[in-house]
Enzyme design. Structure first.
Site, short mmCIF file in Angstrom:
data_model
loop_
_atom_site.label_atom_id
_atom_site.label_comp_id
_atom_site.label_asym_id
_atom_site.label_seq_id
_atom_site.Cartn_x
_atom_site.Cartn_y
_atom_site.Cartn_z
CG HIS A 279 3.06 -8.23 -6.27
ND1 HIS A 279 2.09 -7.37 -5.78
CD2 HIS A 279 3.63 -7.60 -7.32
CE1 HIS A 279 2.09 -6.26 -6.52
NE2 HIS A 279 3.00 -6.38 -7.47
CG ASP A 291 1.29 -3.14 -9.16
OD1 ASP A 291 1.91 -4.22 -9.14
OD2 ASP A 291 1.72 -2.11 -8.64
CD GLU A 325 6.51 -5.72 -6.05
OE1 GLU A 325 7.38 -5.19 -6.76
OE2 GLU A 325 5.42 -5.17 -5.78
CD GLU A 326 2.92 -2.89 -5.05
OE1 GLU A 326 3.91 -2.13 -5.09
OE2 GLU A 326 2.21 -3.09 -6.05
CG ASP A 353 4.73 -6.83 -10.55
OD1 ASP A 353 3.61 -6.29 -10.60
OD2 ASP A 353 5.60 -6.52 -9.71
CG HIS A 423 2.00 2.08 -6.95
ND1 HIS A 423 3.32 2.39 -6.67
CD2 HIS A 423 1.97 0.74 -7.16
CE1 HIS A 423 4.05 1.29 -6.70
NE2 HIS A 423 3.25 0.27 -7.02
#
Length: 467
Positions: A279, A291, A325-326, A353, A423
């Protein structure tokens, strides 16, 4: 120097299609580790573009960059696939403190969860109640929760070796914590960051209100693990302490973005599609190197290596840079919808991912028959210490393609450090190891090569594999 590199690559690519599988994989790994572009690509994506939250200027720049780089590879087709995505903005930096009965305050580290509403302009200050799960929340009931801030403090379970399993065991408090707390009259939610390490970095991530009316939505934020430990200790000594937090996030109208797609057309079965991807969007606290910048550049490298090594695929190979995606999975959903509407036959889909750490193997979503056949390839990967082949999950973005005939897979790197960065503001390029990233790209290219060569229905046994 460029001429020397070119000549060496020509030598590597000679007669690839007539060589044994082991020899081809050796050349793939050599090319990725010696003349790979994944690290260079990620350097630009992370340091020149930066964070790429859906709907942001960074995401828009990443789309432009991705298409330009794929165009430069000389693929048969490169295009943008439109998709509407959510636009959530964080606003001013969040602020929070713990206040004791005497009025003494201690500042703590928080960040708004993605999709959360803002606090009132002056913030929220209230008593705080600690819980570990939704059952404990229900047991306390409205009498003990109404007008208070709920503090979810269930850590990732440290004795689970698979850290994604540990993550799965506690992420529901982040995703649905606000919905559950609002049922009992809570005015806000603070969630322990999904992180196995004790540090001062709050980790964001998506949360949902589902169909909850706007008037009942309460603000939700993550607190760092160190501060979660301190808050829990202070509550054990005094249940009457107060918590204050202020955040200015906002949900705006959806905006148009794009999936970025490139394709090498198959020479024998062009209507059978193999895709590899990750992503393109990321959260906004760091630059999204692990990520999922790593997955993006590894996937791009698969097609570049195939071109460089003159591997002419039988089936059409696509790289897909999925958007959103997130906080929505809109890109993956759109790609699958379009594929279905065109009656495209996707035979294999591989996703990266899980960070750019040392690859350990792959997980597969497929029938037992196909999985047993895939195990015949395992010896080909063992010289590179890629030997962890398991049945299990693949990835969120390839998930919508799931069918009885499509094999899904995920690259499985070493997971022990991943959630230190996931994140959080330290998901940055300096946390990437060049060699580990390139090993992952080579492993993905090798698996794509084998699935293209043998398909899914024609994989039979070890005798078919040219060792």
């Amino acid at each position: 120097m460029k001429l020397v590199k070119y000549l060496l690559l020509v030598l590597v690519s000679i007669q690839v299609n007539s060589q044994s599988d082991a020899e081809v994989l050796e050349k793939i790994y050599k090319a990725s580790l010696t003349y790979g572009k994944s690290y260079e690509w990620l350097d630009y994506l992370s340091n020149q573009i930066g964070s790429r939250l859906s709907g942001s200027l960074g995401a828009e720049k990443a789309v432009e960059w991705g298409k330009a780089e794929l165009d430069s590879l000389g693929l048969d087709k490169v295009w943008l696939q439109p998709v509407m995505v959510p636009k959530w903005i964080r606003g001013a930096k969040e602020y929070a403190f713990i206040e004791t009965k005497s009025g003494r305050t201690t500042t703590v580290n928080i960040c708004a969860l993605g999709g959360s509403v803002a606090t009132p302009a002056l913030g929220i200050k209230a008593n705080i109640v600690e819980v570990h799960d939704f059952e404990e929340l229900a047991d306390l009931g409205e009498d003990n929760i109404k007008g208070k801030i709920v503090f979810y403090n269930r850590p990732m379970q440290p004795d689970i070796i698979n850290t994604f399993e540990a993550y799965g065991g506690c992420v529901n408090q982040r995703y649905k914590g606000a919905i559950e707390a609002s049922k009992y009259g809570a005015v806000g939610v603070i969630v322990r960051s999904m992180n196995l390490r004790l540090d001062d970095l709050p980790h964001t991530g998506s949360m949902t209100y589902e169909n909850l009316s706007v008037s009942k939505r309460i603000p939700s934020a993550a607190i760092s693990t160190n501060d979660a430990e301190m808050l829990s200790s202070m509550l054990a000594l005094d249940k009457n302490i107060k918590f204050y937090f202020k955040q200015s996030c906002k949900q705006l109208a959806d905006v148009q973005s794009y999936n970025v797609i490139g394709e090498i057309r198959g020479s024998e079965f062009p209507n059978e599609y193999i895709i590899v991807g990750g992503h393109l969007d990321s959260w906004d606290l760091g630059d999204g190197s692990h990520d999922d910048g790593a997955g993006i550049v590894q996937s791009m490298e698969v097609l570049r290596l195939m071109k460089e090594l003159n591997i002419n695929p039988k089936r059409s190979i696509r790289v897909v840079m999925f958007m959103n995606e997130e906080n929505g999975l809109r890109g993956a959903t759109k790609y699958a919808e379009v594929a279905k509407s065109k009656n495209e036959n996707h035979v294999f889909a591989l996703e990266s991912d899980a960070g750019g750490f040392t690859p350990r193997g792959f997980s597969f979503e497929c029938s037992d028959a196909v999985y047993n056949k895939v195990l015949a390839w395992k010896p080909l990967f063992e010289p590179y210490l890629i030997h962890h082949f398991v049945k299990g999950g693949s990835g969120a973005d390839v998930g919508p393609l799931k069918s009885d005939t499509t094999v899904l897979a995920g690259l499985r790197p070493d997971t022990q450090r991943y959630f230190d960065h996931h994140h959080a503001s330290n998901d940055t390029f300096d946390a990437i190891n060049k060699r580990e990233l390139e090993l992952g790209a080579a492993s993905m290219t090798s698996l794509i090569y084998l699935f293209d060569k043998y398909g899914t229905s024609s994989i039979s046994n070890q005798e078919q594999i040219k060792n």
